[in-house]
Design an enzyme around this catalytic site. Structure first.
Site, PDB file in Angstrom:
ATOM      1  N   CYS A   2       0.844  -1.181   0.000  1.00 54.06           N
ATOM      2  CA  CYS A   2       0.000   0.000   0.000  1.00 54.06           C
ATOM      3  C   CYS A   2       0.888   1.242   0.000  1.00 54.06           C
ATOM      4  CB  CYS A   2      -0.920   0.003   1.231  1.00 54.06           C
ATOM      5  SG  CYS A   2      -0.042  -0.035   2.802  1.00 54.06           S
ATOM      6  N   SER A  54      -4.863  -4.886  -1.344  1.00 55.40           N
ATOM      7  CA  SER A  54      -5.050  -6.095  -0.546  1.00 55.40           C
ATOM      8  C   SER A  54      -4.370  -7.288  -1.198  1.00 55.40           C
ATOM      9  CB  SER A  54      -6.541  -6.386  -0.372  1.00 55.40           C
ATOM     10  OG  SER A  54      -7.201  -5.293   0.253  1.00 55.40           O
TER      11      SER A  54
END
Length: 628
Positions: A2, A54
């Site tokens: 991320c 994710s």
């Protein structure tokens, strides 16, 4: 995987709402790094944010994540491949977990071991942990520098950090001035070393370092480094080869953990073919591979990628790059945060775009050249080592003076200048788009005065690295230099920005720190022997990948920029580098830039590298400085 960002306010009584709104905008600036969800926390003086892509623990891995008693909160960018082993150890010590994520393992490890938790983590990472009870921020970056981390002190006193420079600028309170030392370093290397940032007042956390902020005081400390001093243990070539392939196999195996589709970049070179070979060995299904080529035959490696794909039975995908770049160049410049002149960023961006249509994670072969002396410049430097034995007064007084008398187009002019230098200066000169003599013609007198001596900062960083005992001697010193500069600031920056621009995670098995530490202990002749690069790696891979690939000459991820500058890109580059506002910046002599353009267009000399560098700098200034 991320992007993270946040800030620590000097005053804990500032209203929450405006800080939460600001944090939201900072997260928005790196949406591409994590399009799946956003997580934020604003409490006390701390504002922590992240955008999530994710990969592992999709259902319960939302950040920020806390320790058991809620005194610590973490935001994390990266992957920890041994998190299950660390979790098992922590559970024996009484820690209880609410998720199955590697993020929670980090915060519990910090709770238990403090900064020494970094010794237990195997992976790529940049994370920030806020301690509510101590009001202390702890930030760490992985050993090699796979994941980035910028930070600064804003004008209001806030400590601001983020995965990309965009988050710092979105926060505001940073004066948008070009740092002259960083600019000179960029002209020297074609990238901005991690010791610099093009925006004055902003810094990067160096690889293998952690940072603490308490009561407004910022301290940094190194926790790991390359150590290229050879091992005293006497091992045979066969022993080293067996150890190497086993360590690489393990590095690939642990990077196959994923809850989303996974594939590999395949260039047709030794390194990427080695990764695909081991993936095919360890995977039950065909490996998804992705390759890119060019219409220009001399730059096209698709032939070799196809050989490897067929040999390993992969599910293969290809894309051909054309010079129709107008729609993506500005986007690429924006994603890099700082000016970046590595031309292979273009195919890397397009390759990442292609791969993201099929997978969310890719493995790449980056890092093999720095570990095993894969670049031609190491052989070149070895061939020129004999000049170091010539007395300095002769090299500088005769060879360098002779070079200065020759016209720019004279054969041997640059060679004579290069061999007149001391060893490290010679190496820097050999890899510089703009060396000392070229800078003397490029820089205006006003710019040189404004720099006030900072034109040597980039070279000083190299010299400081070279003088460290960890660097070893000879070839090892050059490998250490590249591992501390070129690898994190060019190669890994390119991989991170271009994959993340497409919301794609890249994993780099060759840079597993256990493999790095093993390779660092090898004798120099195992890496470069009789002019043959990657000797021990080729020996370890013999029989595993096709000989056509294993013993072909290294080509590199070349791009036909020289042709493009004279054809499809000629008008725009000429217009941009000749524009009045470009000249008025006062950095560069207009006459010299025009000489570069004319000589390249007439094909008298190939100036593709320096012209591309100057153009990337101009595009960056227009997007980051002029536009603000």
């Amino acid at each position: 995987m991320c992007g993270i960002t946040g800030f620590i306010a000097t005053d804990s009584n500032v209203p929450v709402e405006p800080r939460a709104a600001l944090l939201g905008r900072m997260c928005d600036s790196i949406y591409h790094r994590g399009p799946d969800e956003e997580g934020t926390l604003v409490r006390g003086r701390a504002a922590l944010g992240m955008r999530r892509l994710s990969i592992i623990d999709i259902k319960t891995g939302q950040q920020p994540i806390f320790n058991s008693d809620g005194t610590l909160a973490i935001v994390f960018n990266g992957e920890i491949y041994n998190f299950r082993d660390v979790r098992a150890e922590l559970e024996t010590l009484g820690h209880q977990f609410r998720t199955n994520s590697d993020t929670e393992v980090i915060v519990h490890a910090y709770d238990e071991f403090g900064e020494e938790c970094l010794d237990k983590l195997r992976g790529m990472f940049a994370f920030a942990i806020w301690d509510f009870s101590r009001e202390e921020l702890f930030i760490a970056r992985d050993r090699v520098g796979k994941k980035p981390l910028f930070y600064a002190i804003a004008s209001n006193g806030d400590f601001v950090f983020g995965s990309e420079l965009k988050t710092i600028l979105t926060h505001g309170g940073i004066e948008l001035e070009v740092d002259t030392g960083a600019l000179d370093a960029f002209l020297t290397f074609g990238y901005v070393p991690d010791e610099f940032c093009m925006i004055g007042g902003v810094k990067k956390l160096l690889p293998g370092h952690f940072l603490k902020v308490k009561h407004g005081r910022v301290t940094t400390q190194k926790y790991w480094d390359f150590d290229l001093r050879p091992s005293e243990v006497d091992r045979s070539d066969n022993d080293w080869a067996e150890m190497l392939i086993e360590q690489l196999r393990e590095a690939v195996k642990i990077r196959l953990i994923s809850e989303v589709p996974l594939g590999a970049f395949l260039s047709g070179g030794i390194d990427s073919s080695a990764i695909v070979a081991l993936m095919a060995e360890l995977s039950e299904k065909p490996v998804k591979t992705f390759s890119i080529g060019f219409r220009e035959d001399s730059y096209d490696e698709l032939k070799y990628a196809r050989i490897a794909a067929k040999h390993f039975g992969t599910e293969h995908h290809e894309f051909v790059v054309t010079p129709d770049l107008y729609d993506i160049l500005d986007e690429i410049v924006w994603h890099f945060d700082e000016p970046f002149a590595d031309q292979s960023s273009l195919p890397t961006f397009m390759l990442s775009k292609l791969a993201r249509e099929h997978v969310t994670v890719v493995l790449s072969g980056d890092g093999g050249d720095e570990l095993f002396a894969g670049y031609e410049r190491y052989s070149v430097d070895r061939r020129r080592n004999g000049f170091s034995r010539i007395p300095s007064f002769f090299r500088k007084g005769v060879l360098r003076r002779l070079s200065s008398f020759l016209p720019d187009s004279a054969p041997g002019k640059n060679y004579l200048y290069n061999v007149s230098l001391d060893p490290i200066s010679r190496y820097i000169d050999s890899i510089s788009p703009f060396n000392g003599p070229r800078k003397a013609k490029l820089y205006t007198s006003g710019f040189r005065s404004a720099m006030n001596g900072s034109c040597s900062y980039g070279a000083r960083v190299f010299e400081e690295h070279a003088n460290r005992p960890e660097a070893g001697e000879g070839l090892s010193k050059l490998l250490y230099l590249d591992s501390k500069t070129y690898l994190p600031a060019d190669i890994l920056t390119k991989v991170d920005r271009m994959t993340m621009a497409n919301s794609l995670e890249a994993r780099v098995p060759f840079l597993d720190h256990k493999l790095v530490e093993m390779a660092s202990q090898m004798r120099q002749d195992l890496k470069l022997r009789n002019g043959r690069s990657k000797y021990i790696l080729k020996k370890a891979l013999h029989g595993s990948i096709p000989d056509e690939i294993l013993y072909r000459e290294k080509q590199g991820f070349g791009v036909p920029v020289g042709q493009w500058i004279n054809d499809q890109l000629r008008v725009r580059i000429n217009d941009d580098l000749s524009a009045q506002r470009t000249v008025e910046r006062g950095y560069f002599e207009r006459a010299y830039v025009q000489t570069l353009l004319r000589e390249h267009e007439s094909r008298r000399r190939d100036h593709s590298d320096p012209l591309w560098l100057l153009w990337m700098l101009e595009l960056w200034i227009r997007k980051y400085i002029d536009k603000q």
